[in-house]
Design an enzyme around this catalytic site. Structure first.
Site, PDB file in Angstrom:
ATOM      1  N   TYR A 156       0.821  -1.226   0.000  1.00 48.56           N
ATOM      2  CA  TYR A 156       0.000   0.000   0.000  1.00 48.56           C
ATOM      3  C   TYR A 156       0.857   1.281   0.000  1.00 48.56           C
ATOM      4  O   TYR A 156       0.616   2.182  -0.820  1.00 48.56           O
ATOM      5  CB  TYR A 156      -0.942  -0.068   1.203  1.00 48.56           C
ATOM      6  CG  TYR A 156      -1.887   1.075   1.418  1.00 48.56           C
ATOM      7  CD1 TYR A 156      -3.062   1.205   0.679  1.00 48.56           C
ATOM      8  CD2 TYR A 156      -1.635   2.039   2.403  1.00 48.56           C
ATOM      9  CE1 TYR A 156      -3.959   2.251   0.918  1.00 48.56           C
ATOM     10  CE2 TYR A 156      -2.519   3.079   2.642  1.00 48.56           C
ATOM     11  CZ  TYR A 156      -3.686   3.180   1.901  1.00 48.56           C
ATOM     12  OH  TYR A 156      -4.560   4.214   2.141  1.00 48.56           O
ATOM     13  N   LYS A 160       0.908   4.455  -2.598  1.00 49.94           N
ATOM     14  CA  LYS A 160       0.561   5.816  -2.143  1.00 49.94           C
ATOM     15  C   LYS A 160       1.741   6.777  -2.313  1.00 49.94           C
ATOM     16  O   LYS A 160       1.526   7.969  -2.553  1.00 49.94           O
ATOM     17  CB  LYS A 160       0.065   5.778  -0.689  1.00 49.94           C
ATOM     18  CG  LYS A 160      -1.329   5.151  -0.527  1.00 49.94           C
ATOM     19  CD  LYS A 160      -2.451   6.004  -1.122  1.00 49.94           C
ATOM     20  CE  LYS A 160      -3.828   5.467  -0.780  1.00 49.94           C
ATOM     21  NZ  LYS A 160      -4.927   6.249  -1.394  1.00 49.94           N
TER      22      LYS A 160
HETATM   23  P1  NAP Z   1     -13.835   3.133   2.252  1.00 50.67           P
HETATM   24  O1  NAP Z   1     -14.735   3.489   3.388  1.00 50.67           O
HETATM   25  O2  NAP Z   1     -13.420   1.712   2.068  1.00 50.67           O
HETATM   26  O3  NAP Z   1     -14.521   3.657   0.923  1.00 50.67           O
HETATM   27  C1  NAP Z   1     -13.876   3.467  -0.316  1.00 50.67           C
HETATM   28  C2  NAP Z   1     -14.924   3.396  -1.392  1.00 50.67           C
HETATM   29  O4  NAP Z   1     -14.225   3.228  -2.641  1.00 50.67           O
HETATM   30  C3  NAP Z   1     -15.844   2.197  -1.230  1.00 50.67           C
HETATM   31  O5  NAP Z   1     -17.159   2.545  -1.572  1.00 50.67           O
HETATM   32  C4  NAP Z   1     -15.266   1.211  -2.223  1.00 50.67           C
HETATM   33  O6  NAP Z   1     -16.204   0.282  -2.729  1.00 50.67           O
HETATM   34  C5  NAP Z   1     -14.808   2.131  -3.315  1.00 50.67           C
HETATM   35  N1  NAP Z   1     -13.859   1.466  -4.178  1.00 50.67           N
HETATM   36  C6  NAP Z   1     -12.887   0.600  -3.812  1.00 50.67           C
HETATM   37  N2  NAP Z   1     -12.253   0.154  -4.897  1.00 50.67           N
HETATM   38  C7  NAP Z   1     -12.835   0.749  -5.963  1.00 50.67           C
HETATM   39  C8  NAP Z   1     -12.619   0.665  -7.343  1.00 50.67           C
HETATM   40  N3  NAP Z   1     -11.710  -0.173  -7.855  1.00 50.67           N
HETATM   41  N4  NAP Z   1     -13.364   1.442  -8.181  1.00 50.67           N
HETATM   42  C9  NAP Z   1     -14.328   2.250  -7.676  1.00 50.67           C
HETATM   43  N5  NAP Z   1     -14.613   2.341  -6.369  1.00 50.67           N
HETATM   44  C10 NAP Z   1     -13.856   1.599  -5.513  1.00 50.67           C
HETATM   45  O7  NAP Z   1     -12.475   3.973   2.306  1.00 50.67           O
HETATM   46  P2  NAP Z   1     -12.140   5.434   2.871  1.00 50.67           P
HETATM   47  O8  NAP Z   1     -11.595   5.298   4.227  1.00 50.67           O
HETATM   48  O9  NAP Z   1     -13.257   6.362   2.608  1.00 50.67           O
HETATM   49  O10 NAP Z   1     -10.897   5.773   1.938  1.00 50.67           O
HETATM   50  C11 NAP Z   1     -10.997   6.605   0.791  1.00 50.67           C
HETATM   51  C12 NAP Z   1      -9.590   6.955   0.323  1.00 50.67           C
HETATM   52  O11 NAP Z   1      -8.879   7.569   1.405  1.00 50.67           O
HETATM   53  C13 NAP Z   1      -8.744   5.760  -0.091  1.00 50.67           C
HETATM   54  O12 NAP Z   1      -7.958   6.101  -1.201  1.00 50.67           O
HETATM   55  C14 NAP Z   1      -7.875   5.484   1.114  1.00 50.67           C
HETATM   56  O13 NAP Z   1      -6.662   4.862   0.755  1.00 50.67           O
HETATM   57  C15 NAP Z   1      -7.644   6.903   1.589  1.00 50.67           C
HETATM   58  N6  NAP Z   1      -7.267   7.012   3.014  1.00 50.67           N
HETATM   59  C16 NAP Z   1      -8.108   6.558   3.992  1.00 50.67           C
HETATM   60  C17 NAP Z   1      -7.701   6.681   5.326  1.00 50.67           C
HETATM   61  C18 NAP Z   1      -8.542   6.197   6.475  1.00 50.67           C
HETATM   62  O14 NAP Z   1      -8.017   6.123   7.590  1.00 50.67           O
HETATM   63  N7  NAP Z   1      -9.819   5.897   6.269  1.00 50.67           N
HETATM   64  C19 NAP Z   1      -6.479   7.283   5.627  1.00 50.67           C
HETATM   65  C20 NAP Z   1      -5.669   7.743   4.615  1.00 50.67           C
HETATM   66  C21 NAP Z   1      -6.073   7.609   3.291  1.00 50.67           C
HETATM   67  P3  NAP Z   1     -16.186  -1.256  -2.188  1.00 50.67           P
HETATM   68  O15 NAP Z   1     -17.104  -1.230  -1.015  1.00 50.67           O
HETATM   69  O16 NAP Z   1     -16.709  -2.017  -3.354  1.00 50.67           O
HETATM   70  O17 NAP Z   1     -14.767  -1.588  -1.850  1.00 50.67           O
END
Ligand code: NAP
Length: 258
Positions: A156, A160
């Protein structure tokens, strides 16, 4: 008073829940029209329906960013619906966490196909319309893992780190033509991806508390706190911010540990 994104149209990947959903809600609140480009049809449809209103301010577009054709089609669908494209938020991402030598080829490919190539695919599809209109804002949702390495989270952070490189490369390349490309690097944010991660530990509640304690405010971030920064970067309030990355982690990354 006009919204800060009035008249603009955006594509947001992975906007069916979590940070992407919060960004979609904030963008519509500020007057933008948004395409929810999401692979989970149930969540994506629900968010779009709740935001659409009578003037169809939000649409759902089924999109797996790992699929080159779907990425192109989702940009085309929002262009045909809204007649313009001003903002792309590359938010879709997945945690792929292994020890390096236990990472098989499929997991390596899945990580890069979504977390890095997906963002490039979407940008490649969206940039021509932005360049043709002479303005645009691309926002990549990076991570604390874009700067730091936590053992056992491979590959990951490799993807990133690459997303930050993509941000800088595209930002430099297209700035003179009016397109800005920036990243937001959240620390821990309370979304499903974080809950799923805590649930991999024998005591998820203790792991949650540990995450809170890592951050100087003794809590972790909320999706709407990331969304506020996305609104700022997408708006006309940040015209000279380009190829940059805004860290949103409550100060965790500068905290000294002895
Ligand atoms: P999340 O709750 O898992 O939501 C991600 C969404 O993206 C889900 O609806 C997921 O659908 C969708 N998705 C995944 N793969 C996809 C694909 N190939 N094409 C289209 N949609 C897709 O995640 P989040 O925490 O909101 O994270 C959003 C972003 O922030 C990510 O890039 C993550 O790496 C980044 N981030 C998050 C955190 C954290 O602590 N939460 C911290 C730093 C960075 P599915 O349900 O089908 O998977």
């Amino acid at each position: 008073m006009a919204g800060r994104l009035e008249g603009k149209a955006a594509v947001i990947t992975g906007a069916g829940r979590g940070i992407g959903e919060a960004i979609a809600r904030a963008f519509v609140r500020e007057g933008a029209r948004v395409a929810i480009a999401e692979r989970d049809e149930t969540n994506g449809q629900a968010v779009a329906a709740s935001l659409a209103g009578e003037d169809r301010r939000a649409i759902f577009v089924r999109c797996d960013v790992a699929d080159p054709e779907a990425a192109k089609a989702s940009v085309a669908a929002s262009l045909s619906q809204f007649g313009r494209l001003d903002i792309l938020v590359n938010n879709a991402g997945v945690n792929v966490f292994h020890a390096p030598l236990e990472t098989d080829a499929d997991e390596w490919r899945r990580c890069f196909a979504i977390n890095l190539e997906g963002a490039w695919r979407m940008a490649k599809a969206a940039l021509p319309a932005m360049l043709a209109s002479g303005s645009g804002s691309v926002i990549n949702i990076a991570s604390a893992h874009s700067f730091s390495i936590i053992p056992g989270c491979f590959p990951y952070p490799v993807a990133k780190h690459g997303l930050l490189g993509l941000t800088r490369a595209l930002g430099v390349e297209y700035a003179a033509q009016g397109v800005r490309v920036n990243a937001i690097a959240p620390g821990y944010v309370e979304t499903q991806i974080a809950l799923d991660y805590w649930n991999t530990f024998p005591d998820p509640a203790a792991e949650r508390q540990r995450a809170y304690d890592l951050h100087p405010p003794k809590r972790i971030g909320r999706p709407d706190e990331v969304a506020m920064t996305a609104v700022f970067l997408a708006s006309d309030e940040a015209p000279f911010i380009n190829a940059a990355c805004i860290v949103i982690d409550g100060g965790r990354s500068v905290l000294y540990h002895d």
